[in-house]
Design an enzyme around this catalytic site. Structure first.
Site, PDB file in Angstrom:
ATOM      1  N   HIS A 337       0.855  -1.189   0.000  1.00  0.00           N
ATOM      2  CA  HIS A 337       0.000   0.000   0.000  1.00  0.00           C
ATOM      3  C   HIS A 337       0.891   1.240   0.000  1.00  0.00           C
ATOM      4  O   HIS A 337       1.892   1.293   0.706  1.00  0.00           O
ATOM      5  CB  HIS A 337      -0.894  -0.002   1.243  1.00  0.00           C
ATOM      6  CG  HIS A 337      -1.747   1.219   1.374  1.00  0.00           C
ATOM      7  ND1 HIS A 337      -1.483   2.226   2.281  1.00  0.00           N
ATOM      8  CD2 HIS A 337      -2.867   1.601   0.715  1.00  0.00           C
ATOM      9  CE1 HIS A 337      -2.414   3.162   2.181  1.00  0.00           C
ATOM     10  NE2 HIS A 337      -3.259   2.815   1.235  1.00  0.00           N
ATOM     11  N   HIS A 382       1.555  11.352  -2.807  1.00  0.00           N
ATOM     12  CA  HIS A 382       0.362  11.198  -1.983  1.00  0.00           C
ATOM     13  C   HIS A 382      -0.420  12.495  -2.065  1.00  0.00           C
ATOM     14  O   HIS A 382      -0.053  13.487  -1.435  1.00  0.00           O
ATOM     15  CB  HIS A 382       0.771  10.879  -0.542  1.00  0.00           C
ATOM     16  CG  HIS A 382      -0.258  10.095   0.204  1.00  0.00           C
ATOM     17  ND1 HIS A 382      -1.271   9.413  -0.423  1.00  0.00           N
ATOM     18  CD2 HIS A 382      -0.431   9.878   1.534  1.00  0.00           C
ATOM     19  CE1 HIS A 382      -2.017   8.802   0.481  1.00  0.00           C
ATOM     20  NE2 HIS A 382      -1.528   9.078   1.685  1.00  0.00           N
TER      21      HIS A 382
END
EC number: 3.1.4.11
Length: 801
Positions: A337, A382
């Site tokens: 992840h 991100h």
């Protein structure tokens, strides 16, 4: 009266001073070979040592350009310190040869990628061919990046460095350990006070009286000093396992200090549950170059017990031994992840090096969070955070180069796309150009079963949204919402920092345009407006696994097999209780992926076992974070040769899954074992935890945990051994009932108990059904899943079927 630490008996240990010190330490090195990456730069064979290389110039040092972390070339002196087994660059930078993992030729690190377009760093062919990088320190992947004056110099340096590092890693690890400690003293001999300091540094303390006796025993010429050979013998004495002597003498047949071949055969049959032939026993004796071939000494017996051939995990599991002809959905898949992050979710460093690390560790599903780049070229980071950015194309090149180093089985790219249509087209062009024939043709609409693992070798499978992806509405709940409002990841935006919860909605609430899907980029718990992003046909046509909202296990069985569900960790816990059998049946032909909840800003992890227990193939963990969930994951995927795919146990596959219930207190019929008994005997050379107070000796204890389905959860702890990390002895036995040994894992961790709390030392995790019965060695691993040199745990395992 003073006794030796833990009341161990060191009498009758062979301390012959005539043997060379090297021969006293002959356990194979635990270090892996250094990786040399130069194939795409030139065809020069660096592995063949150039006999014209003058190693003296490397000892003296040569001037070279080192690229700083800010991309500035700086002149430094590069020295090979062969006496201390380290490379020295400048006045401060020192790296042990054994810590060097990889040597790369060319511009192939983040430093080069980040600054190669700057004025300071040329990007022409000659500059690339003159450059190389050293990667070290495990998963931290620190680098030293250099540019040589010309190509011949680069070839000489890389070739010489490769051979020096390889030799350092191949030389016996125990001998290296003793030599290193001796070299730190810098004297020809040591006295009592120096010996005491060295042993304290090695985590061993005892009374002065006992230490005087040990020194006297090893001081062959009675000069009250120890030379290197005598010091080696003393450490050998301390590393011995006298607690194994009763076992040894049990099979000696009255032959004193020797066990005959028949006794060896009996030992292997009774204690180890193994069948050995006379010839195999003779071969074992020959391995130690003993003058007698009809029996084995305690010293050699002990050496075998603590050696590579006696590890706890069955040797065949280190190869791909499972059936790989089954559909993709039949396997657990090692998954990552936020692969691009090296740390914190909000402000961590994004780096393509994390993809290299993760793929080399056997991970087969990585995540790419893709956004519009300011220069028209997509980037990965991100979103809506302070994390750094990397080029999407650079990551694709890394995946192509590293994705199949551990095994030929497919790599899944979990794409979280936040790009405009033009940059989606750019993404598609990059992937078609870089991956080429590695991209398989998407599956037809009516597909009811996924292709086999074998048929997908060397393929890259793209997971993402298409124009038919289910659209989600945003609920008005906060991050602490009730279980009924759990995010089911219909739009699969688990890569973004989004505390907004999602509810499933009917297809009728979707946009009338079939070329768009919805994403929410909210970072608070308040209601956010859904942003619609169109999907480029050029991108959509490459998607192999289509993200799809989860409604129920029964509903999933009715949709094509190429549709994949992503479930937040809380949803999985709910499903384990509400519909475990339905989800298990759905997982026969569909992939289910579990990902962390959005509030794990520190990149912490969830327990992968609940998802595995109901058939979820992909537990997407933050692999940059060392913690018990990652250790459990490493234990699972150390199976089947570390290839990244582990065949699910029979209880999760057709034939048994119809009656399987992970919440039932009934023992699974196909469970191989009903009980596991573990005797924690002793440990050797436990290192100090990095946060330990300088100079203090550790107080170790062992925690044993069974991790499995609901009823296979039990934790036991040994007593604390005070002031001894060098050779602590416990001799404690623990029993664990097993309801489903197919899924159960044994997690062992060693900690230091001190005044401020628990300090982690090392751990080892292994599937219960992969443990060999008998007296076995467990190598302890550090935070980066690297074996800690020389640190091991001796246990006896007994199974009841």
């Amino acid at each position: 009266m003073d006794t030796l630490t833990n009341s161990q008996d060191y009498s009758n240990v062979d301390l012959s001073l005539e043997s060379l010190a090297e021969e006293l330490y002959n356990i194979q090195s635990f270090n892996k070979d250094v990786i040399l990456d130069s194939f795409d730069i030139d065809d020069y064979d660096h592995t063949q040592l150039d006999t014209t290389i003058d190693f003296n110039k490397f000892k003296i040092g040569l001037t070279i350009l080192k690229i700083s972390s800010k991309g500035k070339p700086q002149k430094k002196k590069l020295i090979f310190d062969l006496a201390r087994n380290q490379i020295v660059c400048g006045k401060k930078k020192k790296v042990n040869f054994s810590e060097i993992d990889e040597i790369r030729v060319g511009h192939k690190t983040n430093i080069f990628n980040q600054f190669k377009s700057s004025k300071n760093l040329k990007e022409d062919i000659e500059s690339i061919q003159q450059s190389f990088s050293i990667l070290f320190s495990g998963n931290l992947r620190k680098t030293m990046d250099f540019v040589c004056s010309d190509i011949p110099e680069r070839r000489q340096i890389v070739s010489a460095l490769y051979h020096v590092v390889q030799e350092s890693k191949s030389v016996n690890n125990e001998y290296n350990f003793v030599k290193r400690e001796w070299d730190r003293v810098g004297k020809d001999s040591i006295d009592f006070s120096t010996l005491k300091k060295i042993l304290a540094r090695l985590n061993f303390t005892t009374s002065d009286a006992v230490l005087h006796n040990l020194m006297k025993f090893s001081d062959s010429n009675s000069d009250y000093h120890l030379d290197f050979s005598e010091f080696s013998n003393l450490l050998k004495l301390l590393r011995s396992h006298p607690e194994m002597k009763p076992v040894f003498y049990k099979y000696n047949g009255g032959n004193g200090e020797w066990v005959p071949i028949q006794g060896m055969i009996d030992f292997f049959r009774i204690e180890q549950s193994e069948v050995w032939t006379v010839e195999q026993c003779r071969d074992l004796i020959k391995k130690y170059h003993h003058e007698r071939l009809d029996c084995i000494s305690f010293e050699n017996f002990e050496e075998f017990i603590c050696g590579e051939a006696n590890l706890a995990q069955y040797p065949h599991t280190s190869t791909v031994y499972q059936d790989t002809s089954k559909p993709l959905s039949y396997y657990f898949i090692n998954s990552s992840h936020n692969t691009y992050l090296s740390g914190h979710q909000l402000k961590g460093l994004s780096t393509s090096e994390m993809y290299t690390n993760t793929l080399r560790q056997g991970c087969k599903c990585v995540e790419l969070d893709v956004w519009d780049g300011n220069d028209g070229d997509p980037i990965i980071f991100h979103g809506n955070t302070l994390t750094s950015q990397i080029k999407f194309s650079h990551v694709c090149e890394t995946i192509k180069a590293r994705g199949f180093e551990t095994s030929p089985y497919p790599v899944i790219l979990s794409l979280e796309v936040h790009c405009s249509v033009p940059q989606q087209i750019m993404m598609a062009n990059h992937m078609k150009e870089i991956f080429g024939e590695m991209l398989p043709t998407p599956l037809p609409e009516g597909t009811k079963e996924l292709p086999t693992l074998d048929s997908l070798k060397y393929k890259i499978l793209l997971k993402g949204h298409t124009s038919h992806t289910h659209v989600s509405a945003v609920g008005n709940s906060s991050a602490s919402s009730s279980q009924s409002n759990i995010q089911t990841d219909d739009n699969d935006d688990d890569g973004a920092v989004d505390l907004t919860e999602y509810d499933e909605v009917d297809d009728r609430s979707a946009s009338s345009s079939s070329s768009s899907f919805s994403l929410s980029f909210g970072s608070s718990g308040k209601k956010k407006k859904i942003t619609k992003i169109k999907i480029a046909p050029e991108f959509e046509e490459l998607i192999y696994l289509v993200s799809h909202g989860f409604k129920s296990g029964n509903t999933t069985k009715e949709i094509p097999s190429y549709k994949i569900h992503s479930l937040v960790e809380e949803k999985v816990k709910q499903l384990v209780q509400s519909e475990p059998r339905e989800v298990v049946e759905a997982s026969q032909n569909h992939l289910l992926r579990v990902y962390p909840r959005g509030t794990r800003f520190d990149s912490s992890n969830f327990d992968p076992m609940p998802g595995w227990s109901i058939g979820c193939q992909l537990a997407a963990l933050n692999q940059q974070t060392s913690s018990e969930p990652m250790w459990i994951n490493d234990g699972m995927f150390s199976d089947n040769g570390g290839c990244g795919y582990v065949l699910k146990p029979p209880c999760l596959l057709p034939g048994e899954c119809e009656t399987y219930d992970p919440t039932s207190p009934e023992r699974i019929k196909s469970s191989k074992y009903s009980r596991l008994i573990v005797n924690v005997i002793s440990a050797r050379q436990l290192p100090k935890y990095t946060k330990s107070t300088k100079g203090e000796v550790i107080d170790p204890y062992v925690t044993l945990s069974i991790v499995g389905t609901h009823f296979d959860q039990k934790v036991e702890k040994t007593k604390v051994i005070d002031n001894n990390g060098f050779n602590p002895h416990w001799g404690e036995e623990f029993e664990f009932p097993l309801y489903n040994s197919q899924l159960s894992m044994l997690l062992i961790r060693v900690d230091d108990k001190d005044k401020v709390g628990h300090n982690r030392i090392g751990h080892h995790c292994i599937r219960v059904e992969n443990i060999r019965p008998g007296y076995r060695i467990l190598k302890l691993k550090n935070n980066f899943n690297r074996t800690i040199p020389l640190a091991n745990l001796l246990c006896k395992f007994t199974f009841v079927e």
